[in-house]
Every structure is written in C-alpha cells, then in structure tokens.
Design a protein around this motif. Structure first.
Motif, PDB file in Angstrom:
ATOM      1  N   GLY A   1      -4.535   7.010  28.728  1.00 34.34           N
ATOM      2  CA  GLY A   1      -4.583   6.220  29.954  1.00 34.34           C
ATOM      3  C   GLY A   1      -4.080   4.807  29.742  1.00 34.34           C
TER       4      GLY A   1
ATOM      5  N   THR B   1      -0.270   4.742  29.293  1.00 32.19           N
ATOM      6  CA  THR B   1       0.489   4.818  30.553  1.00 32.19           C
ATOM      7  C   THR B   1       0.501   3.456  31.244  1.00 32.19           C
TER       8      THR B   1
ATOM      9  N   TYR C   1      -8.641   0.934  34.515  1.00 29.33           N
ATOM     10  CA  TYR C   1      -8.911   2.201  33.828  1.00 29.33           C
ATOM     11  C   TYR C   1     -10.396   2.512  33.972  1.00 29.33           C
TER      12      TYR C   1
ATOM     13  N   VAL D   1      -6.338   4.805  36.878  1.00 31.44           N
ATOM     14  CA  VAL D   1      -6.289   5.920  35.932  1.00 31.44           C
ATOM     15  C   VAL D   1      -7.703   6.170  35.425  1.00 31.44           C
TER      16      VAL D   1
ATOM     17  N   VAL E   1      -4.036  10.050  37.243  1.00 31.85           N
ATOM     18  CA  VAL E   1      -3.428   8.749  37.502  1.00 31.85           C
ATOM     19  C   VAL E   1      -2.998   8.595  38.953  1.00 31.85           C
TER      20      VAL E   1
END
Length: 945
Positions: free
Chosen positions: A567, A570, A667, A689, A714
């Motif tokens: 995560g 990304t 996140y 995410v 996501v």
C-alpha cells in the motif's frame, strides 16, 4: 431454523440469546448499539451490493464446478515451483485438522509445545540441509526471503562500508525472475543499487556489500560457487544463496562454502502448488547474525521446574519493540506449511529423502540422454532435476505439448527447460519425448554421472532421532496426535485475541484446499489453464472492492505486513508519477501496530509519530500541527480504524480531509475490518488504500501463525500502480514491481475467503459485524466493576474489541502475565497481552462464539478477579503466580502450595467437563536467550547449557 442459511452456522449468537444480551448491554436492539458505537457520518446508507448468501451444499457444488475449469497439466515449468506428493497421513492429520489449522501464533508457549516442537523440527531440517548454524521458523516465499537476505546483509555491513556509503548488491543472472523483480521493489526505496550480471565475470569490487546466487540456476545448471564465495569473503562481500532444498539432499550444502545466508522454499516437501501458495520459505544464516535474522526463531529453554521447554526466542527483534528501527516488517510466518514440510522430512527421513532426490535426478539424466538419442542438444553440463534443451521452434512445440497436457518453460524462441519432480514417472518421460515427434523411444536407464565430485554432498543430515523414528503411517499419525494434544486451538475453546480476530474457519471453506484441481496448478501456467482460479480471484477482488468502497484490489501480498508495504509503495509511486517524489513523510499514531513504522521505513519514508489523547484517540491538535509542519513533504498518514484501542474515532473524516488538503494520501490498516464490514468502509472514512487481513476478518485460519493473505484495496488514483509479476502480468498500467513471488500471492488460501463471502452474502456479512460488536460490548459490561476498560467511544461503547487495564493489580503483586497464564488453567488462551498498552489485555470475542462460551470466559475472568483480591504483594506463593498448573504438578505426591489441587486445576465446574492441561510450567525466556538452542540438539546440550 433454516438449516441452509450459512450465517446461522457461522454466527454463534442465536435469536433467543439477544434479549438477555441487550439487557446486559443496556440497549433495546442491535440498531441502537450500532448507532451508539459507529459515528453517524461514516455509516453506510445502503446495504452491501453483494448477492445474498448460498448454502454450504450449494457452495461446495459451485466450487467443484469452478475447479473443473482448471486444466491440471503435467507442469515441468520449474522456476521455484514443482509438483509435490503430499503424504495422506500429513494431509488428513494436519492440513485438514482444525487442531492444527485453527491454532494461534505461539506467543503463549505453555499451550503451544506441539507446534513449537514441529517448528523446531523444521529449523533442524533447514540447518542440516543448508549447512548453516541457525534457521528461522519460516518466511513467506523464496523471493521475499531473498529480499530479507539482501536487507539484512545491508544492515550488517561493516563499519567501514557504512562509512564509505557502500550500497551495491550483486544479483546473478541465474536468479529466478520473480526474485529479481522483488529485489528491485525492495532495494529502490532503501537506496540499494542492484547489479544483475554473470557471476563468472563479477569483478569483486570494494563498492559491493553483498551478492545473491541461485543453486541450481534458474534453468537447472548446477554451478560450483566455492571459488566465488572465497573471493567475496576476501573482499568483505557477504554472500546469500537461494537454494532448492530437495537438491541439497544430493548437492554440497552452501554452508560448507562459508556463505552468510541460504534461503529458499520448502514447497517441494509435501506442499501443494496451489497456483503459487501458500508455501513456507526458509532463511538460514550464521549464529553471529541471530540478532538480525528476520522472522521468528524457535528456541529451547527450561520451565519453572527446570524441564526442557520450547518458546519463540529473541523476541526483542519484534517490530512492536523496534518499530521504525526495525530492519524487517515481517511479523508472521507460514507456520502450518512449515509444520507440514517438517513433518514430510520426519516421515521420509534421510533415506526416504535420498530415495526421492535420486529418483528425480536419475529421471532427469534419462531424459537428457533421450534428447541426445533423438538428436537434440541438452545444454546443462551439470544438473539435478532440470535440463535445458535447444530446439528449432518453441511456439510449434508449445502447441504440441499443450495438446498432450504438458507445460514446459519456454526460455526463448529456440530454448526450453524441463524441470522434473517427485510425481514424474517413466511414462511421463516417454510423453515428454513424444512431444518432439518421436513415436518409438528407446530410454537408457544407466546414464553417466553429471554432478562433479566437488559438488556431491558428503555430509550426513537428519541424524536426529525424530527423523528416524516415524516412517510408518501408524507411528507418524500418533506422533502428530501427541503434538496436537499439547496445543490449545479453536477446536477446544474461544481464543479472544484482540486485533487478531480468531473466528470460525468453516469446514466448507477449507475442504476445497485438498482438491487436486486447486492444489496442482503451477503459478506460471497460461491463464486459459487456470480459468477456475481466475474466476474466483476476479470475483474475490470485486467483492473486496464493494466491501471497502474502493476501485481495485491486488491479491498479491501474502501477509498483512506485505499488504502494508504494498500500500505504501503504491502511494510512493503515485507521488512520483505526479512529480512529487520528494514527499517522504509518513505520519503514524503512537498506538499503531509495530509493523506500520517498519513498513514505512522499508518504503523509504521517514516516520513522524503523533500523540494519543487521554481517551486513546488520535490527538487531533498534535496531528494538525505535524501535518502543517510537514505539508510540503507529507506522503501519507497510516491509521488503524477502528483504532488499535478499540474505538471508532468520531474525528476520522476531519483527519483524512486534513491529510488530503496537505497533499498526502491516507493508508488505513485493515486489522480491525471485522468491525466495519457492511456498516462503514475505508473509502467512506476518507482513506485511499487499505490492506485487509484475510486471515482475520475473512476467515483464513491462523494456522499457528500463518498462512496469511494481505491484499490491498485502492482508490481510483492508485489503481494504475498495483503490483505486477515478471512472468505473468498483473496489476495496473504503471505497475510497481513484484511484492511477492507468485502473481496472485497465496491463491489457494483465497478460496477460503471467497467461500466465506459467497456463503454469508450481504446480509450475513453485515450481521457478523453487528454481532462482533455486540459480543465485545457484552463482555465489557459483564466485567464492569471488576475490570476497568481503558478506552471507549463517546457513548461508552467498544468497537469489536476492548482493552482491560491490569496495571492496578500490581498493588497485589499480580502482573498481566499472571492473568494470561492463569487463564490456561481455565481452558482459555489469553487475550492479546500488553499490546497496544503495556500491562493490559485486549479482548476480541468475534461473531462466531456462542453465548455459552462468552459466559464461560466471563466467569473465568471474574473468578480470576477474586483470586487477585486474595493475593498480596508480600506473599507470592499463590494460584496466579504458580499458573499454569500442569498434570504432573497436580498428580505429584508432594503438594506444598497454600491452596487446594482442585482450586489449581478445576477452579470452576465447567473446567472439569473439558479440561486442557498445559504440558509445561512457565518458560524461562531469559535463560533461552542466553543459551540459544534452535535445533533438535541431543538432550545433553540442554543439561550443559
């Protein structure tokens, strides 16, 4: 009762239980409780857009039909994956046995001695075959284990290398492609410079700190690396080797060359291919690196009476202690698979493994000779099980071979490799050669030696008694049962671990894992051979998209910590694509899981910690100050929701908006998703995410500490960056490189979560969440007045878990550990101890427990509360300090304790109905750390220590 409704089998609370529970909790109905627990501005206004649940019978028919869409070819692709024969005695008694697959991580050693012994066997097997001094109790897969080796060697560079900024790491071009891709992922954020090349041409320059070799090479050539390793040592370059563990039965152990690390996978030791996993990796190294090795080590110590005992050693390396100073975010293992692999070695023993390895090797020699006889060139001069053949046209061959149900590894337009395995027989050899147009094959059985004497194994292995005692099915069955009886698992009683969500792993979800059409699929087969898998994985991704409110999902991460890392990577890629690669600040609340800061550092981010207020919530004022201070470099906020303290924080949308306004992404750690499904979701709270622990909320069993699956979901802007794989393309159009070895990670385990969602359906999933919240609040209110709950929501409610404060009991000389150990005498595994707050326990009952079980647990806790009141700081000889009480203690002729045997062993009437006996007394952890023994050393070694 409608017997076809799966929810009624999964959820333990019945309609008739609700009225009394509502009275205890002080609500009229479930809806009132949810309104008082979850802030209204994040409540979902519509039901989940997921079909209604189906019955168990309908699911099993459905999953059987899907399995028939998979084409089980004879796959000789290799590349780290080989068909393996699972001994039926191991399949039936471990893989299919809830006594093994529902156990928790062995943090409470006194009720985990069986698992710990099985893992000690695994470590011994790995040390013997690799020739190394120390091994851990498994990692996730070979490629991630190789990445851990690269980063460990980076961390232990010499002082001079660190001073000079030595950053280069050499990777042999013989290394598996998925491993190279994963090394690229891990090296970039840490500033490690990967150099991929021919090991025979490597110049051993002083600006390299380490190297990785493959043994045998990716297409089967067995290289003699002794000279390479010697030159590397002379130049202060540490060497890791990725080795095929079955080949080490015949080949010189890498440890004999003096290498620093040996990694690999034990999939060949009786673990199904499963389209890529789960499989247990291994990591072996030198004893001098014991404080740096990633993952868990099982060590031998002694208990209170001085008897040998096992436990997880050197736990100061765990991330919850080191946090952002940790060099690895690994917090789990593949315990169930490691147990199976270790038991495979126990069952076959050294002679059986020798027979298997020799059979495969001899067949490879026969096949090589067969190619010579039909005029084709076999290119490997030395090999174990894999040959490399020059042919005219691989595309034409591919069509012919697939028509015969055979897969080869097509290297280029003129070259293939063929990796034989344990299941290969003489007929298979003939079928392979028939693909090349020959109808009459003359197979020569006696073939010249192809392994040089310098590479032949001379060192004995697996001489310990355990590997030479259980070679009949009767004996192994009894040995497995003996170990199982030492362990407390969910098939005995509730395991109320906060944050770990030990819920029912339904038999119907588990059954397909044993079916050949799911187990025997190589992860790199053409997609049209895995249509059943593709349908399951695609639908599971869509289901998780709906549940989280997000746009896309990657199932590749094969643990929760891998999901965290994926995560964050990304997010990193997203910022770089926007020309904002300078954003590197990750804000993390002080209450976060220890893996959070470790993952952030691995992703190349700097951690800034925010305070929590007196109610356990994020200190919003402190967060605002730090967000504004770092706004130009803010990359992400990591937040667990509901919080690690078991509370739905009402300020969450304000917090996420604040981060977005200052250029960051949010996140969300999905550890507590069990309190969200169907009622709220990560997208609604403003996250970008999240990772999900499929081994928590979505019913994959913990397996004694693994397998886990940690997919990431996501928002649309992060979808392009989802991870790919170098062999089978996955992910987005701007995909980051690999996160795990296989394209869809532990695909076989994903069948479980697919079944869980399919059978519960929208209504069942939402009801499960409601009941999880009800059960937690029921326990909270049953214990009210006797135990203080540290944190609760604005209306006094807990989420799906709560933290009970045990620090006041220190006045009576009682520590939280004493309560944990005493619960064993009542037949319960302790809740989570001293996390996230020292001196507390965190309780999570889950939705699958019955009211009767909840009441037993509450009765046990209230009884222990009375025992605390009886204790005093001056007199430590009490029932809590002496817990747990073993059968040997209670039946001993001597009884010198100031309380009765009955009070020790049968403190409440229900205990005698289903008594669980811990097999050892409390372990001496300090002794074990001072005298680290992590293999099946003879008993004399314990005495000497």
């Amino acid at each position: 009762m409608n017997t076809e409704v799966f929810a009624s089998r999964h959820i333990g609370i019945t309609e008739r239980d609700l009225e009394s529970m509502f009275e205890t909790v002080g609500v009229e109905n479930l809806e009132q409780l949810i309104l008082e627990t979850i802030p209204d501005d994040i409540r979902l206004k519509q039901p989940l857009q997921i079909p209604q649940g189906i019955s168990e019978h309908e699911f099993l028919t459905h999953i059987q039909n899907l399995s028939e869409k998979n084409k089980v070819f004879k796959s000789y692709i290799g590349l780290g994956y080989h068909e393996s024969l699972i001994p039926s005695v191991i399949k039936r008694n471990i893989l299919e046995n809830p006594g093994w697959y529902t156990a928790y991580t062995p943090y409470q050693a006194e009720i985990a001695q069986g698992r710990l012994e099985a893992l000690l066997n695994f470590q011994t097997m790995v040390c013997d075959l690799t020739g190394m001094e120390l091994a851990n109790a498994s990692l996730l897969d070979e490629s991630t284990a190789a990445a851990e080796a690269m980063t460990m060697l980076f961390d232990i560079r010499s002082r001079q290398q660190k001073k000079e900024g030595v950053l280069k790491f050499f990777v042999s071009e013989e290394v598996l492609p998925q491993t190279v891709s994963l090394l690229q992922t891990r090296s970039t954020p840490l500033g490690i410079e990967l150099v991929v090349g021919n090991h025979e041409e490597f110049a051993f320059l002083d600006n390299f700190y380490g190297a990785l070799l493959q043994y045998p090479g990716k297409h089967g050539q067995v290289h003699d690396y002794a000279e390479f390793v010697q030159k590397a040592k002379e130049n202060d370059i540490k060497v890791a080797v990725a080795a095929d563990i079955l080949s080490l039965v015949m080949l010189t152990a890498p440890g004999e060359w003096g290498v620093d690390v040996v990694v690999g996978t034990t999939q060949r030791f009786g673990i199904p291919l499963g389209y890529g996993g789960p499989h247990a990796a291994f990591f072996a190294t030198k004893r001098e690196y014991k404080r740096s090795i990633p993952g868990r080590i099982i060590g031998v110590t002694k208990d209170t009476d001085g008897n040998p005992a096992l436990r997880m050693a050197l736990q100061t390396r765990e991330q919850h202690i080191k946090r952002d100073k940790a060099t690895s975010n690994i917090c789990t293992a593949q315990v169930l698979l490691a147990v199976m692999a270790g038991m495979y070695a126990v069952y076959h023993g050294p002679k059986g493994l020798g027979y298997i390895a020799n059979k495969i090797h001899n067949q490879a020699k026969v096949l090589s000779n067969g190619f010579k006889n039909i005029g084709l060139q076999q290119l490997n001069t030395s090999f174990f099980d894999t040959i490399k053949v020059k042919i005219a046209d691989t595309q034409k061959l591919k069509g012919v071979a697939e028509g015969k149900g055979i897969n080869f590894n097509y290297i280029d337009s003129e070259t293939i490799s063929i990796a034989l395995n344990e299941a290969t027989n003489k007929t298979d050899i003939e079928s392979i050669l028939n693909c090349f147009g020959e109808t009459e094959i003359s197979i020569q059985e006696e073939v010249a030696n192809v392994i040089s004497s310098s590479l032949k194994r001379q060192t004995p292995f697996l001489e310990q008694e355990v590997f030479n005692s259980y070679h009949s099915e009767t004996e192994l069955m009894r040995y497995i049962k003996k170990l199982e009886r030492k362990d407390l698992a969910l098939n005995h009683s509730m395991i109320s671990l906060g944050s770990c969500t030990m819920k029912l792993n339904a038999a119907s979800e588990m059954l397909p894992l044993s079916w050949a059409n799911w187990g025997n699929i190589h992860p790199f087969v053409p997609l049209n051979q895995a249509e059943g898998y593709q349908e399951v994985l695609k639908e599971l991704e869509e289901q998780l998209n709906v549940i989280t409110g997000f746009a896309a999902t990657s199932l590749q991460p094969n643990s929760g910590a891998q999901g965290e890392y994926a995560g964050l990577m990304t997010i990193r890629a997203y910022h770089e694509a926007n020309g904002e690669g300078h954003r590197n600040i990750c804000i993390i609340p002080a209450s976060a899981h220890g893996t959070n800061p470790a993952s952030a550092v691995m992703a190349g981010m700097k951690v800034v910690v925010t305070k929590t207020d007196e109610k356990g919530n994020i200190d919003v004022a402190d967060l605002e100050e730090k967000v504004h201070l770092h706004s130009e470099h803010l990359a992400a906020l990591m937040v667990t929701y509901p919080s690690t303290h078991g509370v739905f924080e009402s300020s969450i949308k304000h917090i996420t908006q604040l981060v977005h306004e200052n250029g960051g992404q949010v996140y969300m750690d999905g550890a507590n998703m069990n309190a969200q499904v169907g009622l709220t979701n990560p997208a609604t709270i403003g996250a970008d995410v999240c990772h999900l622990n499929l081994h928590k909320t979505f019913a994959i069993p913990h397996g004694g500490g693994g397998p886990g699956v940690g997919p990431i979901c996501v928002a649309a802007q992060l979808k392009p960056f989802l991870p790919t794989n170098p062999v089978v393309e996955t992910g987005g159009e701007k995909a980051i490189t690999a996160i795990s070895a296989a394209p869809w990670g532990s695909a076989l385990a994903c069948l479980i979560s697919y079944g869980y969602i399919k059978m519960l359906g929208a209504e069942g999933l939402t009801d499960a969440t409601r009941i999880a919240i009800l059960n937690a609040n029921y326990i909270k209110d049953k214990l009210k007045g006797k135990f203080d709950v540290l944190y609760s929501g604005e209306k006094g409610r807990a989420a799906h878990e709560m933290i009970i404060d045990c620090r006041p009991f220190k006045a009576n000389g009682i520590e939280v550990t004493d309560i944990a150990k005493r619960l064993m005498d009542y037949g319960f595994h302790a809740p989570t101890v001293s996390f996230p707050v020292a001196g507390t326990i965190m309780i999570e009952p889950t939705e699958s427990e019955s009211l009767a079980e909840l009441n037993k647990f509450c009765d046990a806790m209230l009884s222990i509360r009375e025992e605390i009141d009886e204790a005093s700081d001056e007199d430590q000889d009490n029932v809590l300090k002496n817990a747990p009480h073993t059968l040997e203690m209670v039946t001993n002729d001597r009884w010198d304790y100031p309380y009765s045997r009955k009070k020790a062993a049968f403190p409440l009437p229900f205990v005698s109905e289903n008594k669980f006996w811990p097999t050892i007394r409390r372990t001496d952890e300090a002794f074990g750390d001072r005298n680290l023994i992590c293999t099946c050393t003879p008993i004399e070694a314990y005495v000497e220590a």
